[in-house]
Design a protein around this motif. Structure first.
Motif, PDB file in Angstrom:
ATOM      1  N   PRO A 123      -2.567  15.613  -0.698  1.00 43.55           N
ATOM      2  CA  PRO A 123      -4.045  16.130  -1.225  1.00 43.55           C
ATOM      3  C   PRO A 123      -4.588  16.440   1.063  1.00 43.55           C
ATOM      4  CG  PRO A 123      -4.726  13.987  -0.727  1.00 43.55           C
ATOM      5  CD  PRO A 123      -2.969  13.848  -1.103  1.00 43.55           C
ATOM      6  N   ASP A 124      -5.154  17.662   0.353  1.00 43.69           N
ATOM      7  CA  ASP A 124      -5.563  18.523   2.322  1.00 43.69           C
ATOM      8  C   ASP A 124      -7.421  17.911   2.230  1.00 43.69           C
ATOM      9  OD1 ASP A 124      -6.171  20.016   0.705  1.00 43.69           O
ATOM     10  OD2 ASP A 124      -5.728  21.528   1.423  1.00 43.69           O
ATOM     11  N   ASP A 125      -7.857  16.916   1.472  1.00 47.44           N
ATOM     12  CA  ASP A 125      -9.545  16.433   1.363  1.00 47.44           C
ATOM     13  C   ASP A 125      -9.317  15.261   1.332  1.00 47.44           C
ATOM     14  OD1 ASP A 125     -10.156  15.461  -1.420  1.00 47.44           O
ATOM     15  OD2 ASP A 125      -8.587  16.791  -1.457  1.00 47.44           O
ATOM     16  N   ASN A 145       0.735  -1.408   0.361  1.00 47.27           N
ATOM     17  CA  ASN A 145       0.575  -0.089  -0.246  1.00 47.27           C
ATOM     18  C   ASN A 145       0.920   1.243   0.226  1.00 47.27           C
ATOM     19  OD1 ASN A 145      -2.033  -1.450   0.090  1.00 47.27           O
ATOM     20  ND2 ASN A 145      -2.593  -1.296   2.118  1.00 47.27           N
ATOM     21  N   VAL A 146       2.045   1.680   0.621  1.00 44.84           N
ATOM     22  CA  VAL A 146       2.532   2.573   0.903  1.00 44.84           C
ATOM     23  C   VAL A 146       3.563   3.126  -0.464  1.00 44.84           C
ATOM     24  CG1 VAL A 146       4.462   3.331   1.682  1.00 44.84           C
ATOM     25  CG2 VAL A 146       2.948   2.154   3.299  1.00 44.84           C
ATOM     26  N   TYR A 147       4.013   1.717  -1.310  1.00 44.73           N
ATOM     27  CA  TYR A 147       4.732   1.755  -2.587  1.00 44.73           C
ATOM     28  C   TYR A 147       3.561   1.842  -3.584  1.00 44.73           C
ATOM     29  CZ  TYR A 147       6.442   0.220  -7.105  1.00 44.73           C
ATOM     30  OH  TYR A 147       7.155   0.779  -8.362  1.00 44.73           O
ATOM     31  N   ALA A 148       1.840   1.505  -3.293  1.00 41.58           N
ATOM     32  CA  ALA A 148       1.067   2.455  -4.605  1.00 41.58           C
ATOM     33  C   ALA A 148       0.701   3.450  -4.630  1.00 41.58           C
ATOM     34  CB  ALA A 148       0.133   1.369  -4.470  1.00 41.58           C
ATOM     35  N   LEU A 149       0.198   3.727  -3.201  1.00 37.89           N
ATOM     36  CA  LEU A 149       0.087   5.063  -2.784  1.00 37.89           C
ATOM     37  C   LEU A 149       1.030   6.334  -2.670  1.00 37.89           C
ATOM     38  CD1 LEU A 149       1.116   6.932  -0.048  1.00 37.89           C
ATOM     39  CD2 LEU A 149      -0.280   5.173   1.522  1.00 37.89           C
ATOM     40  N   SER A 150       2.941   5.733  -2.865  1.00 35.26           N
ATOM     41  CA  SER A 150       3.484   6.644  -3.460  1.00 35.26           C
ATOM     42  C   SER A 150       2.925   7.427  -4.276  1.00 35.26           C
ATOM     43  CB  SER A 150       5.216   6.497  -2.836  1.00 35.26           C
ATOM     44  OG  SER A 150       4.451   6.263  -1.444  1.00 35.26           O
ATOM     45  N   GLN A 151       3.334   5.708  -5.067  1.00 36.10           N
ATOM     46  CA  GLN A 151       2.473   5.897  -6.778  1.00 36.10           C
ATOM     47  C   GLN A 151       1.490   6.899  -7.523  1.00 36.10           C
ATOM     48  OE1 GLN A 151       5.281   4.976  -9.688  1.00 36.10           O
ATOM     49  NE2 GLN A 151       4.251   6.666 -10.486  1.00 36.10           N
ATOM     50  N   MET A 152       0.724   7.058  -6.776  1.00 36.67           N
ATOM     51  CA  MET A 152      -0.606   7.475  -6.986  1.00 36.67           C
ATOM     52  C   MET A 152      -1.064   9.058  -7.058  1.00 36.67           C
ATOM     53  SD  MET A 152      -4.678   6.961  -5.525  1.00 36.67           S
ATOM     54  CE  MET A 152      -4.437   4.968  -6.705  1.00 36.67           C
ATOM     55  N   LEU A 153       0.306   9.093  -5.636  1.00 37.99           N
ATOM     56  CA  LEU A 153       0.779  10.865  -5.273  1.00 37.99           C
ATOM     57  C   LEU A 153       1.313  11.425  -6.309  1.00 37.99           C
ATOM     58  CD1 LEU A 153       0.711  10.399  -1.479  1.00 37.99           C
ATOM     59  CD2 LEU A 153      -0.412  11.374  -2.350  1.00 37.99           C
ATOM     60  N   ILE A 154       2.142  10.633  -6.703  1.00 36.15           N
ATOM     61  CA  ILE A 154       2.990  10.980  -7.882  1.00 36.15           C
ATOM     62  C   ILE A 154       2.247  11.427  -8.781  1.00 36.15           C
ATOM     63  CG2 ILE A 154       5.106  10.640  -9.055  1.00 36.15           C
ATOM     64  CD1 ILE A 154       6.608   8.938  -7.635  1.00 36.15           C
ATOM     65  N   LEU A 170      -7.881  11.453  -0.153  1.00 34.15           N
ATOM     66  CA  LEU A 170      -7.055  10.618   0.542  1.00 34.15           C
ATOM     67  C   LEU A 170      -7.724   9.380   1.042  1.00 34.15           C
ATOM     68  CD1 LEU A 170      -6.135  13.454   3.813  1.00 34.15           C
ATOM     69  CD2 LEU A 170      -4.651  12.373   2.314  1.00 34.15           C
ATOM     70  N   GLU A 171      -9.018   9.152   0.580  1.00 32.89           N
ATOM     71  CA  GLU A 171      -9.419   7.833   1.402  1.00 32.89           C
ATOM     72  C   GLU A 171      -9.233   7.224  -0.431  1.00 32.89           C
ATOM     73  OE1 GLU A 171     -12.888   7.527   2.897  1.00 32.89           O
ATOM     74  OE2 GLU A 171     -12.914   9.311   3.706  1.00 32.89           O
ATOM     75  N   ALA A 172      -9.373   7.999  -1.173  1.00 29.93           N
ATOM     76  CA  ALA A 172      -8.924   6.911  -2.815  1.00 29.93           C
ATOM     77  C   ALA A 172      -7.814   6.433  -3.184  1.00 29.93           C
ATOM     78  CB  ALA A 172      -8.760   8.259  -3.401  1.00 29.93           C
ATOM     79  N   LEU A 173      -6.665   7.178  -2.261  1.00 29.67           N
ATOM     80  CA  LEU A 173      -5.035   6.104  -1.830  1.00 29.67           C
ATOM     81  C   LEU A 173      -5.288   5.098  -1.426  1.00 29.67           C
ATOM     82  CD1 LEU A 173      -3.456   9.435  -0.315  1.00 29.67           C
ATOM     83  CD2 LEU A 173      -3.375   8.279  -2.828  1.00 29.67           C
ATOM     84  N   PRO A 174      -3.926   3.740  -1.975  1.00 30.81           N
ATOM     85  CA  PRO A 174      -4.300   2.398  -1.053  1.00 30.81           C
ATOM     86  C   PRO A 174      -4.159   2.620   0.338  1.00 30.81           C
ATOM     87  CG  PRO A 174      -3.411   3.043  -3.201  1.00 30.81           C
ATOM     88  CD  PRO A 174      -4.059   3.966  -2.918  1.00 30.81           C
ATOM     89  N   GLY A 175      -4.670   1.539   1.397  1.00 31.51           N
ATOM     90  CA  GLY A 175      -4.489   1.534   2.832  1.00 31.51           C
ATOM     91  C   GLY A 175      -4.558   2.682   3.714  1.00 31.51           C
ATOM     92  N   VAL A 176      -5.831   3.548   2.386  1.00 30.07           N
ATOM     93  CA  VAL A 176      -5.813   4.867   3.211  1.00 30.07           C
ATOM     94  C   VAL A 176      -7.572   5.068   3.636  1.00 30.07           C
ATOM     95  CG1 VAL A 176      -6.474   7.611   3.881  1.00 30.07           C
ATOM     96  CG2 VAL A 176      -4.302   6.347   2.564  1.00 30.07           C
ATOM     97  N   GLY A 177      -8.062   4.534   4.909  1.00 26.87           N
ATOM     98  CA  GLY A 177      -9.747   4.701   5.189  1.00 26.87           C
ATOM     99  C   GLY A 177      -9.962   6.314   5.894  1.00 26.87           C
ATOM    100  N   ARG A 178     -11.057   5.645   6.521  1.00 23.07           N
ATOM    101  CA  ARG A 178     -12.021   7.130   6.537  1.00 23.07           C
ATOM    102  C   ARG A 178     -11.400   7.680   8.099  1.00 23.07           C
ATOM    103  NH1 ARG A 178     -16.248  10.460   6.678  1.00 23.07           N
ATOM    104  NH2 ARG A 178     -16.640  11.154   7.996  1.00 23.07           N
TER     105      ARG A 178
END
Length: 224
Positions: free
Chosen positions: A114-116, A97-106, A120-128
């Motif tokens: 992002p500050d909304d 998830n860390v690898y995937a969310l990092s790529q998605m942020l790029i 944030l919840e659209a990122l892998p491994g990130v829930g509410r």
């Protein structure tokens, strides 16, 4: 220890008194995860699921030295991330998830966090809960992240009785005085972690015991 009775909901006046006391005792509470920036905070919170903050901090010390931003994390690769966080529970899934969310942020956010909540919840491994932590700690938004400690405190005290984390969160948003919303998350989590413990709450040294509806209160253990 006797079984506790069904807890009644706190009044708004009682909730006000509780947060007045929290503020009096600790005006500027902080979280216990180590981080450098918004990105490392996000990663730390993702890694902290079902793990202790102390354990996460030990693992992320070297990880964040090598990868303090999404690009350097992607450059490490998933296998190397796994090696660095293998002391944390569910490390393979979390590393993925860390690898995937990092790529998605790029790809989607120019490498910035992002500050909304929706983004944030659209990122892998990130829930509410994870999104709320990042929004609260880094972006200073008055969100309430309900983890197991906060869920317990909300229900046990009568401040926010609910069957789900979302129900507890929504009730807390109505009960917490506006002037204390920013720090409510930290006060309640720290209280649950160190005082209002899962097995036996340490009522004898609780600073909000006079307003808490939990009964019977836990007595001072013998020999203490």
């Amino acid at each position: 220890m006797a079984a506790s009775k069904k807890v009644k909901s706190l009044t708004k006046a009682e909730a006000q008194a509780i947060f007045d006391r929290f503020h009096q005792m600790d005006p500027e509470p902080t979280g216990e995860l180590d981080y450098i920036n918004a990105y490392t905070l996000l990663v730390a919170v993702v890694l902290s699921a079902q793990a202790t903050d102390v354990g996460v901090n030990k693992a992320t010390k070297r990880l964040f030295e090598l990868a303090p931003d999404p690009a350097s994390m992607v450059a490490l690769g998933q296998e190397r991330i796994e090696e660095l966080v293998k002391t944390i529970g569910l490390f393979r899934t979390k590393a993925k998830n860390v690898y995937a969310l990092s790529q998605m942020l790029i790809d989607l956010h120019g490498g910035e966090v992002p500050d909304d909540r929706d983004s944030l919840e659209a990122l892998p491994g990130v829930g509410r809960k994870t999104a709320n932590v990042v929004l609260n700690i880094y972006f200073k938004q008055p969100t309430i992240a309900v983890d197991t400690h906060l869920f317990r405190v909300g229900n046990r005290t009568g401040m926010a009785i609910g069957k789900t984390p979302l129900a507890v969160e929504q009730k807390l948003e109505k009960m917490v005085p506006a002037e204390y919303m920013l720090h409510a998350h930290h006060w309640l989590i720290l209280h649950g972690r160190y005082i209002c413990k899962a097995r036996t709450p340490e009522c004898w040294r609780c600073i909000i015991a006079e307003w808490c509806h939990y009964e019977p209160k836990s007595p001072l253990p013998r020999g203490k």
